[in-house]
Design a protein around this motif. Structure first.
Motif, PDB file in Angstrom:
ATOM      1  N   ASP A 206       0.835  -1.209   0.000  1.00 37.13           N
ATOM      2  CA  ASP A 206       0.000   0.000   0.000  1.00 37.13           C
ATOM      3  C   ASP A 206       0.868   1.256   0.000  1.00 37.13           C
ATOM      4  O   ASP A 206       0.605   2.223  -0.743  1.00 37.13           O
ATOM      5  CB  ASP A 206      -0.917   0.012   1.227  1.00 37.13           C
ATOM      6  CG  ASP A 206      -2.028  -1.034   1.154  1.00 37.13           C
ATOM      7  OD1 ASP A 206      -2.315  -1.514   0.034  1.00 37.13           O
ATOM      8  OD2 ASP A 206      -2.591  -1.364   2.205  1.00 37.13           O
ATOM      9  N   ILE A 207       1.902   1.256   0.833  1.00 35.54           N
ATOM     10  CA  ILE A 207       2.801   2.416   0.908  1.00 35.54           C
ATOM     11  C   ILE A 207       3.543   2.605  -0.416  1.00 35.54           C
ATOM     12  O   ILE A 207       3.648   3.722  -0.939  1.00 35.54           O
ATOM     13  CB  ILE A 207       3.805   2.232   2.074  1.00 35.54           C
ATOM     14  CG1 ILE A 207       3.073   2.306   3.411  1.00 35.54           C
ATOM     15  CG2 ILE A 207       4.916   3.276   2.009  1.00 35.54           C
ATOM     16  CD1 ILE A 207       3.929   1.904   4.611  1.00 35.54           C
ATOM     17  N   LEU A 208       4.040   1.522  -0.967  1.00 40.47           N
ATOM     18  CA  LEU A 208       4.819   1.602  -2.207  1.00 40.47           C
ATOM     19  C   LEU A 208       3.952   1.988  -3.404  1.00 40.47           C
ATOM     20  O   LEU A 208       4.441   2.667  -4.324  1.00 40.47           O
ATOM     21  CB  LEU A 208       5.523   0.277  -2.463  1.00 40.47           C
ATOM     22  CG  LEU A 208       6.692  -0.020  -1.512  1.00 40.47           C
ATOM     23  CD1 LEU A 208       7.102  -1.479  -1.599  1.00 40.47           C
ATOM     24  CD2 LEU A 208       7.874   0.893  -1.811  1.00 40.47           C
ATOM     25  N   ASN A 209       2.692   1.595  -3.410  1.00 40.75           N
ATOM     26  CA  ASN A 209       1.795   2.019  -4.494  1.00 40.75           C
ATOM     27  C   ASN A 209       1.710   3.539  -4.573  1.00 40.75           C
ATOM     28  O   ASN A 209       1.614   4.113  -5.668  1.00 40.75           O
ATOM     29  CB  ASN A 209       0.397   1.427  -4.284  1.00 40.75           C
ATOM     30  CG  ASN A 209       0.272   0.008  -4.797  1.00 40.75           C
ATOM     31  OD1 ASN A 209       0.920  -0.368  -5.780  1.00 40.75           O
ATOM     32  ND2 ASN A 209      -0.561  -0.792  -4.149  1.00 40.75           N
ATOM     33  N   GLU A 210       1.752   4.199  -3.420  1.00 39.71           N
ATOM     34  CA  GLU A 210       1.729   5.668  -3.398  1.00 39.71           C
ATOM     35  C   GLU A 210       3.104   6.242  -3.707  1.00 39.71           C
ATOM     36  O   GLU A 210       3.222   7.258  -4.389  1.00 39.71           O
ATOM     37  CB  GLU A 210       1.236   6.162  -2.026  1.00 39.71           C
ATOM     38  CG  GLU A 210      -0.155   5.704  -1.651  1.00 39.71           C
ATOM     39  CD  GLU A 210      -1.203   6.054  -2.700  1.00 39.71           C
ATOM     40  OE1 GLU A 210      -1.169   7.195  -3.223  1.00 39.71           O
ATOM     41  OE2 GLU A 210      -2.052   5.197  -2.991  1.00 39.71           O
ATOM     42  N   ALA A 211       4.147   5.594  -3.213  1.00 35.24           N
ATOM     43  CA  ALA A 211       5.511   6.079  -3.479  1.00 35.24           C
ATOM     44  C   ALA A 211       5.806   6.083  -4.972  1.00 35.24           C
ATOM     45  O   ALA A 211       6.424   7.024  -5.495  1.00 35.24           O
ATOM     46  CB  ALA A 211       6.525   5.209  -2.740  1.00 35.24           C
ATOM     47  N   VAL A 212       5.366   5.045  -5.668  1.00 32.94           N
ATOM     48  CA  VAL A 212       5.611   4.939  -7.112  1.00 32.94           C
ATOM     49  C   VAL A 212       5.015   6.132  -7.853  1.00 32.94           C
ATOM     50  O   VAL A 212       5.610   6.646  -8.816  1.00 32.94           O
ATOM     51  CB  VAL A 212       5.035   3.611  -7.644  1.00 32.94           C
ATOM     52  CG1 VAL A 212       5.024   3.604  -9.168  1.00 32.94           C
ATOM     53  CG2 VAL A 212       5.838   2.428  -7.120  1.00 32.94           C
ATOM     54  N   LYS A 213       3.879   6.616  -7.406  1.00 32.41           N
ATOM     55  CA  LYS A 213       3.228   7.758  -8.056  1.00 32.41           C
ATOM     56  C   LYS A 213       4.071   9.028  -7.936  1.00 32.41           C
ATOM     57  O   LYS A 213       4.015   9.909  -8.795  1.00 32.41           O
ATOM     58  CB  LYS A 213       1.849   8.012  -7.429  1.00 32.41           C
ATOM     59  CG  LYS A 213       0.857   6.889  -7.594  1.00 32.41           C
ATOM     60  CD  LYS A 213      -0.410   7.191  -6.801  1.00 32.41           C
ATOM     61  CE  LYS A 213      -1.380   6.012  -6.822  1.00 32.41           C
ATOM     62  NZ  LYS A 213      -2.577   6.271  -5.983  1.00 32.41           N
ATOM     63  N   MET A 214       4.841   9.125  -6.860  1.00 34.26           N
ATOM     64  CA  MET A 214       5.603  10.354  -6.598  1.00 34.26           C
ATOM     65  C   MET A 214       6.998  10.347  -7.208  1.00 34.26           C
ATOM     66  O   MET A 214       7.689  11.366  -7.184  1.00 34.26           O
ATOM     67  CB  MET A 214       5.691  10.571  -5.083  1.00 34.26           C
ATOM     68  CG  MET A 214       4.353  10.870  -4.432  1.00 34.26           C
ATOM     69  SD  MET A 214       4.491  11.259  -2.670  1.00 34.26           S
ATOM     70  CE  MET A 214       4.460   9.619  -1.945  1.00 34.26           C
ATOM     71  N   LEU A 215       7.417   9.210  -7.732  1.00 39.44           N
ATOM     72  CA  LEU A 215       8.766   9.087  -8.276  1.00 39.44           C
ATOM     73  C   LEU A 215       8.784   9.441  -9.757  1.00 39.44           C
ATOM     74  O   LEU A 215       7.963   8.972 -10.530  1.00 39.44           O
ATOM     75  CB  LEU A 215       9.271   7.658  -8.081  1.00 39.44           C
ATOM     76  CG  LEU A 215      10.730   7.376  -8.413  1.00 39.44           C
ATOM     77  CD1 LEU A 215      11.672   8.177  -7.529  1.00 39.44           C
ATOM     78  CD2 LEU A 215      11.014   5.873  -8.284  1.00 39.44           C
ATOM     79  N   LYS A 216       9.734  10.275 -10.128  1.00 45.90           N
ATOM     80  CA  LYS A 216       9.894  10.623 -11.547  1.00 45.90           C
ATOM     81  C   LYS A 216      10.244   9.388 -12.374  1.00 45.90           C
ATOM     82  O   LYS A 216      10.886   8.464 -11.857  1.00 45.90           O
ATOM     83  CB  LYS A 216      11.037  11.634 -11.724  1.00 45.90           C
ATOM     84  CG  LYS A 216      10.754  13.039 -11.284  1.00 45.90           C
ATOM     85  CD  LYS A 216      12.001  13.882 -11.548  1.00 45.90           C
ATOM     86  CE  LYS A 216      11.826  15.315 -11.106  1.00 45.90           C
ATOM     87  NZ  LYS A 216      13.058  16.103 -11.352  1.00 45.90           N
ATOM     88  N   PRO A 217       9.878   9.367 -13.643  1.00 42.31           N
ATOM     89  CA  PRO A 217      10.420   8.326 -14.528  1.00 42.31           C
ATOM     90  C   PRO A 217      11.943   8.351 -14.486  1.00 42.31           C
ATOM     91  O   PRO A 217      12.561   9.424 -14.463  1.00 42.31           O
ATOM     92  CB  PRO A 217       9.892   8.743 -15.906  1.00 42.31           C
ATOM     93  CG  PRO A 217       8.662   9.541 -15.614  1.00 42.31           C
ATOM     94  CD  PRO A 217       8.958  10.280 -14.336  1.00 42.31           C
ATOM     95  N   ASN A 218      12.539   7.199 -14.424  1.00 44.94           N
ATOM     96  CA  ASN A 218      13.986   7.009 -14.292  1.00 44.94           C
ATOM     97  C   ASN A 218      14.522   7.350 -12.904  1.00 44.94           C
ATOM     98  O   ASN A 218      15.735   7.317 -12.681  1.00 44.94           O
ATOM     99  CB  ASN A 218      14.760   7.811 -15.359  1.00 44.94           C
ATOM    100  CG  ASN A 218      14.311   7.468 -16.758  1.00 44.94           C
ATOM    101  OD1 ASN A 218      14.113   6.296 -17.078  1.00 44.94           O
ATOM    102  ND2 ASN A 218      14.117   8.475 -17.589  1.00 44.94           N
ATOM    103  N   GLY A 219      13.607   7.682 -11.978  1.00 44.31           N
ATOM    104  CA  GLY A 219      14.031   7.961 -10.606  1.00 44.31           C
ATOM    105  C   GLY A 219      14.377   6.689  -9.858  1.00 44.31           C
ATOM    106  O   GLY A 219      14.044   5.580 -10.270  1.00 44.31           O
ATOM    107  N   ARG A 220      15.071   6.863  -8.714  1.00 44.32           N
ATOM    108  CA  ARG A 220      15.514   5.726  -7.919  1.00 44.32           C
ATOM    109  C   ARG A 220      14.646   5.556  -6.670  1.00 44.32           C
ATOM    110  O   ARG A 220      14.326   6.537  -5.987  1.00 44.32           O
ATOM    111  CB  ARG A 220      16.974   5.879  -7.493  1.00 44.32           C
ATOM    112  CG  ARG A 220      17.961   5.673  -8.622  1.00 44.32           C
ATOM    113  CD  ARG A 220      19.390   5.657  -8.104  1.00 44.32           C
ATOM    114  NE  ARG A 220      19.709   6.792  -7.263  1.00 44.32           N
ATOM    115  CZ  ARG A 220      19.931   8.025  -7.708  1.00 44.32           C
ATOM    116  NH1 ARG A 220      19.866   8.269  -9.011  1.00 44.32           N
ATOM    117  NH2 ARG A 220      20.230   8.991  -6.877  1.00 44.32           N
ATOM    118  N   LEU A 221      14.321   4.316  -6.389  1.00 42.62           N
ATOM    119  CA  LEU A 221      13.603   3.947  -5.171  1.00 42.62           C
ATOM    120  C   LEU A 221      14.524   3.078  -4.321  1.00 42.62           C
ATOM    121  O   LEU A 221      15.014   2.048  -4.796  1.00 42.62           O
ATOM    122  CB  LEU A 221      12.324   3.179  -5.513  1.00 42.62           C
ATOM    123  CG  LEU A 221      11.557   2.558  -4.344  1.00 42.62           C
ATOM    124  CD1 LEU A 221      10.961   3.641  -3.450  1.00 42.62           C
ATOM    125  CD2 LEU A 221      10.448   1.636  -4.857  1.00 42.62           C
TER     126      LEU A 221
END
Length: 460
Positions: A206-221
């Motif tokens: 659930d947390i990561l589903n929201e984090a993915v939305k905030m990350l730029k394309p080609n960004g690092r997680l």
């Protein structure tokens, strides 16, 4: 002797095999290791700790123990942190100018390292969903002298619409079953079960589903946990790869003391060996899992240009000329770091609190903000009183308007909130240090009495 759950022991005997599982369980009863990080943002001075035993593959990190009353801690020169827990932020690849999110940030160990890597350039958003823990996060960010942080107390679901496709780097040190902390916090054993592991896995998704939305394309997680459970580690990484089109990046950690991820504990993706694991028997620190991933696809350049347009809005809370004069009469007496060089153009005032925002958000943005940027101080009737965060920021440079407390007794009295008689020709507001470590503002009156401006909430 830790009383490990039977189900836990059976699980890891099956995963590790009898010999390695025996080493694992034995190590769980060994003493935890403590460590410190040195704050490279601060003006270099000699500290009292031994720096003889460095942590492998990390800079400015050493095994050792400190007290919360030590001047090094109070002044933000060192941070006490589990050795293994230092790796996620260190492996983030953050560089000055990046936009960075620490999504589950309290108490601030990883946040302070990310802020240090940014060198007060770019933006650091540190979020904590717990209000109590968010307060501790703010204190640690303030102590570290970070001036470009927005601290929020929100759920990921509230953040993602505001920061859609926004960040270059996101660190998610996810809430987990805490298996890696059993020997440090044995009470974590009491609420462990396999069902709890699966509950944590669902929460992490659930947390990561929201984090993915905030990350730029080609960004690092950067994804990390303090658990050994494959369900919360390798299997979450495989889910990110398969469901959200991430690639696993190599951490480039090759130390023999640090273990690699196990593809066979997930979907047999050989790339999972690029993730790293810390086991107590490895002798580095507590349990930790770290993966560095990259979001595939898209064009980050378009997003960057779109976000830059938002910065052109006029500051609605700018200081008046008379307010600038009151503030300047105080802070211009000090040696200012680059982040404060043009303070008069950036400073804002709200409810008499003068601050330089890390980011100017729309008035329509409904986020619970704990702190935004650097609080310079408070405007009072025809005067300005500098704030504690400003003192910690000014500690990044050598200063001349400083009174160094002469004795340990004076230092301890000041931490308690007492006034001190000092020998100094200086008058008015100045910085207070002990053993040349700046930790507060004070004010010397005509009779040589140092009035105490150490915050009441921090007094010992």
């Amino acid at each position: 002797m830790l009383k490990l759950p039977v189900e836990f022991k059976e699980k890891y005997q099956k995963l590790l095999g009898d010999e390695e599982a025996t080493e694992f369980f034995a190590a769980m009863n060994e003493e935890s290791k403590k460590a410190i990080r040195i704050n490279t943002l601060k003006n270099p001075v000699k500290i009292a700790y031994s720096l003889n035993e460095a942590i492998p593959d990390l800079r400015d990190a050493y095994y050792g123990e400190i007290s919360g009353e030590d001047p090094e801690w109070v002044s933000g020169y060192v941070y006490s942190q589990d050795p293994a827990a230092m790796f996620p932020a260190a492996l983030s690849g953050v560089k000055p100018g990046d936009k960075v999110l620490d999504l589950c940030a309290a108490p601030g160990g990883k946040t302070t390292k990310l802020g240090e890597q940014l060198e007060n350039e770019g933006l650091l958003v540190a979020n904590e969903i717990s209000g109590t823990r968010a307060k501790a996060l703010r204190e640690n960010v303030e102590r570290w002298g970070i001036g470009n942080a927005l601290i929020t107390n929100e759920s990921p679901e509230k953040l993602s619409p505001v920061f859609y496709d926004f960040f270059d780097v996101i660190l998610v040190d996810a809430p987990c079953s805490g298996e890696g902390m059993f020997r440090k916090n044995p009470e974590a054993i009491d609420y462990w079960s396999q069902d709890y592991v699966l509950t944590c896995q669902r929460r992490q998704k659930d947390i990561l589903n929201e984090a993915v939305k905030m990350l730029k394309p080609n960004g690092r997680l950067i994804y990390s946990t303090c658990t050994f459970a494959p369900e919360e580690d390798e299997q979450i990484v495989s889910w990110l790869v398969n469901e959200h089109d991430f690639s696993i990046l190599d951490t480039e950690i090759k130390d023999e003391k640090i273990s690699l991820g196990h593809p066979e504990w997930s979907d047999n993706n050989p790339e999972l060996t690029k993730t790293i694991r810390f086991w107590p028997q490895d002798g580095v620190g507590e349990g930790q899992f770290v993966a560095v991933l990259q979001k595939n696809g898209g064009n980050a350049e378009t997003v960057t240009k779109k976000n830059k347009k938002k910065k052109q809005k006029k500051n609605p809370l700018r200081l008046t000329k008379s307010q600038q004069e009151l503030v300047g009469n105080v802070i211009n007496q000090f040696n200012l770091p680059d982040s404060l060089s043009d303070w008069s153009k950036k400073a804002m005032v709200r409810n008499d609190h003068v601050f330089i925002p890390a980011i100017v958000l729309s008035e329509k943005t409904k986020l619970h903000i704990v702190n935004n940027g650097i609080e310079l101080g408070i405007l009072k009737k025809k005067r300005f009183e500098p704030g504690h965060q400003l003192a910690e920021v000014l500690g990044q440079l050598k200063q001349t308007r400083v009174v160094d407390l002469a004795t340990l007794d004076d230092y301890q009295k000041y931490l308690h909130g007492e006034t001190i008689k000092v020998q100094s020709d200086l008058r008015g507001f100045l910085l207070v240090s002990y053993q040349n470590l700046i930790f507060s503002f004070g004010k010397i009156t005509g009779n040589g009495i140092l009035k105490n401006f150490y915050p009441k909430g921090l007094r010992k």
